[in-house]
Enzyme design. Structure first.
Site, PDB file in Angstrom:
ATOM      1  N   LEU A   1     -45.031  26.135  13.241  1.00 39.15           N
ATOM      2  CA  LEU A   1     -44.870  25.077  14.239  1.00 39.15           C
ATOM      3  C   LEU A   1     -45.651  23.842  13.812  1.00 39.15           C
ATOM      4  O   LEU A   1     -46.843  23.911  13.505  1.00 39.15           O
ATOM      5  CB  LEU A   1     -45.391  25.561  15.598  1.00 39.15           C
ATOM      6  CG  LEU A   1     -44.737  26.814  16.175  1.00 39.15           C
ATOM      7  CD1 LEU A   1     -45.545  27.325  17.361  1.00 39.15           C
ATOM      8  CD2 LEU A   1     -43.302  26.528  16.593  1.00 39.15           C
ATOM      9  N   ASP A   2     -44.971  22.705  13.789  1.00 35.64           N
ATOM     10  CA  ASP A   2     -45.667  21.441  13.599  1.00 35.64           C
ATOM     11  C   ASP A   2     -46.505  21.178  14.847  1.00 35.64           C
ATOM     12  O   ASP A   2     -46.193  21.678  15.932  1.00 35.64           O
ATOM     13  CB  ASP A   2     -44.643  20.315  13.391  1.00 35.64           C
ATOM     14  CG  ASP A   2     -45.305  18.961  13.251  1.00 35.64           C
ATOM     15  OD1 ASP A   2     -46.210  18.831  12.416  1.00 35.64           O
ATOM     16  OD2 ASP A   2     -44.921  18.037  13.990  1.00 35.64           O
ATOM     17  N   LYS A   3     -47.581  20.408  14.705  1.00 33.46           N
ATOM     18  CA  LYS A   3     -48.460  20.173  15.858  1.00 33.46           C
ATOM     19  C   LYS A   3     -47.950  19.039  16.745  1.00 33.46           C
ATOM     20  O   LYS A   3     -47.510  19.264  17.874  1.00 33.46           O
ATOM     21  CB  LYS A   3     -49.893  19.871  15.415  1.00 33.46           C
ATOM     22  CG  LYS A   3     -50.860  19.668  16.596  1.00 33.46           C
ATOM     23  CD  LYS A   3     -52.231  19.281  16.133  1.00 33.46           C
ATOM     24  CE  LYS A   3     -52.312  17.839  15.665  1.00 33.46           C
ATOM     25  NZ  LYS A   3     -52.103  16.841  16.749  1.00 33.46           N
ATOM     26  N   THR A   4     -47.990  17.814  16.213  1.00 30.94           N
ATOM     27  CA  THR A   4     -47.690  16.644  17.035  1.00 30.94           C
ATOM     28  C   THR A   4     -46.214  16.595  17.411  1.00 30.94           C
ATOM     29  O   THR A   4     -45.339  16.570  16.546  1.00 30.94           O
ATOM     30  CB  THR A   4     -48.075  15.351  16.291  1.00 30.94           C
ATOM     31  OG1 THR A   4     -49.447  15.420  15.907  1.00 30.94           O
ATOM     32  CG2 THR A   4     -47.858  14.138  17.175  1.00 30.94           C
TER      33      THR A   4
ATOM     34  N   VAL B   1     -40.391  24.577  12.985  1.00 32.65           N
ATOM     35  CA  VAL B   1     -40.039  23.722  14.122  1.00 32.65           C
ATOM     36  C   VAL B   1     -40.869  22.454  14.033  1.00 32.65           C
ATOM     37  O   VAL B   1     -42.106  22.517  14.005  1.00 32.65           O
ATOM     38  CB  VAL B   1     -40.309  24.427  15.466  1.00 32.65           C
ATOM     39  CG1 VAL B   1     -39.761  23.587  16.614  1.00 32.65           C
ATOM     40  CG2 VAL B   1     -39.690  25.821  15.480  1.00 32.65           C
TER      41      VAL B   1
END
Length: 327
Positions: free
Chosen positions: A27-30, A207
């Site tokens: 998972l990407d953060k921002t 994602v």
């Protein structure tokens, strides 16, 4: 259809089949684990004005936060020229006749600098000159922790990838319940991380939503883009999350697994049905009229199986309170 009703729109059947095999979710953060709508909590008005002049040309969440903060303070926003945005690095251009740039600073900070003085026909004299800093804060999505727990319940390993500082990534990861965290990654670093997992035999879902997530979305076995993210990410992804939440990611995995089971069931039914029908025909027990009736009945069995996917997904959703779900 079952996935779309739950907020995940997949582009093709290959994505659905690949999604059923994944065992790792990166998972990407921002904009993915976080809401992607950071807020400016500290900034000098003069610095905010120049930064907004640069960022008005960008669709990045941080850029939008800076422009929104300038507008809220009723600061006249200048027009930047020769603006160039580098994915995962920052943005630079001319504002008020000076060459300026924005880069990541400390945790939750961006730094505004101006170019050093130059002598015509020579290189710049000295390093870039810092003008000031803008402090922002991003918040995780309200369903991030429950979605991560559900992913684990499906037997998946969640990981957090980000270009942000390690301190910020650690805070968001702890809030969401993710302990596998890779911070300060460039777009190429994210691709390398994904390829390393794939080389180790894992099937990886990524994602993301940002302008710099395109390479990772294409490198993963399956790439899902947040629908409110950069257009380039949406265009290259295998599917799009149409809601401001991570729940549709969990739902998409459930739907993919239910669909895979039904595909296998339909194959077994079709083989058994046709073996019986062909054997009966070879023995002279089936005349042309009966055969004409049997063919649409075969298709009806497959359609009925496909329609049961929704029921199977609902059954899986009803078991979410259990510690583990069968892969």
């Amino acid at each position: 259809g079952a996935a779309a009703r739950r907020g995940a729109v997949l582009r093709h059947g290959d994505a659905l089949l690949a999604l059923a095999r994944v065992d790792t979710v990166a998972l990407d953060k921002t904009g993915t684990v976080t809401g992607g709508v950071p807020e400016v909590v500290s900034a000098d008005e003069a610095i905010l004005r120049i930064a907004a002049g640069l960022e008005r040309h960008s669709g990045h969440p941080i850029a939008q936060a800076i422009v929104r903060a300038a507008m809220d303070r009723q600061i006249p926003i200048p027009v930047g020229v020769k603006v160039h945005e580098q994915a995962g690095l920052g943005i630079d251009g001319e504002v008020d006749g000076e060459l300026v740039r924005l880069r990541a600073g400390g945790p939750g900070e961006v730094v505004l600098s101006k170019a050093p003085p130059t002598v015509p026909g020579t290189v710049a004299l000295g390093p870039w000159i810092e003008l000031g800093r803008i402090v922002l804060k991003d918040r995780r999505r309200s369903d991030a922790d429950s979605a991560v727990e559900s992913l684990r319940g499906l037997g998946l390993h969640p990981a957090l990838l980000t270009g942000d500082k390690a301190e910020v990534a650690a805070r968001i990861g702890a809030e969401a319940g993710i302990d596998d965290i890779a911070a300060e990654l460039s777009p190429d670093d994210k691709v390398a991380w994904l390829n390393a997992r794939k080389d180790a035999g894992h099937a990886v879902l990524f994602v993301g939503d940002g302008l710099n997530d395109g390479p990772a979305l294409t490198a993963a076995d399956v790439g899902l883009a947040m629908g409110t993210g950069a257009a380039s990410s949406v265009l290259v992804a295998d599917g799009v999350i149409g809601r401001q939440a991570l729940g549709p990611v969990v739902a998409a995995v459930r739907v993919a697994r239910a669909a895979r089971r039904m595909v296998r069931t339909n194959i077994r039914r079709s083989i058994g049905y046709n073996v019986l029908a062909v054997t009966a025909a070879a023995l002279g027990l089936v005349n042309p009229l009966v055969a004409a009736v049997l063919m649409p009945l075969s298709s009806a069995l497959v359609i009925a199986g496909a329609l049961s996917v929704e029921r199977r997904v609902r059954q899986m959703e009803a078991r979410t309170s259990r510690p583990q779900e069968a892969p």
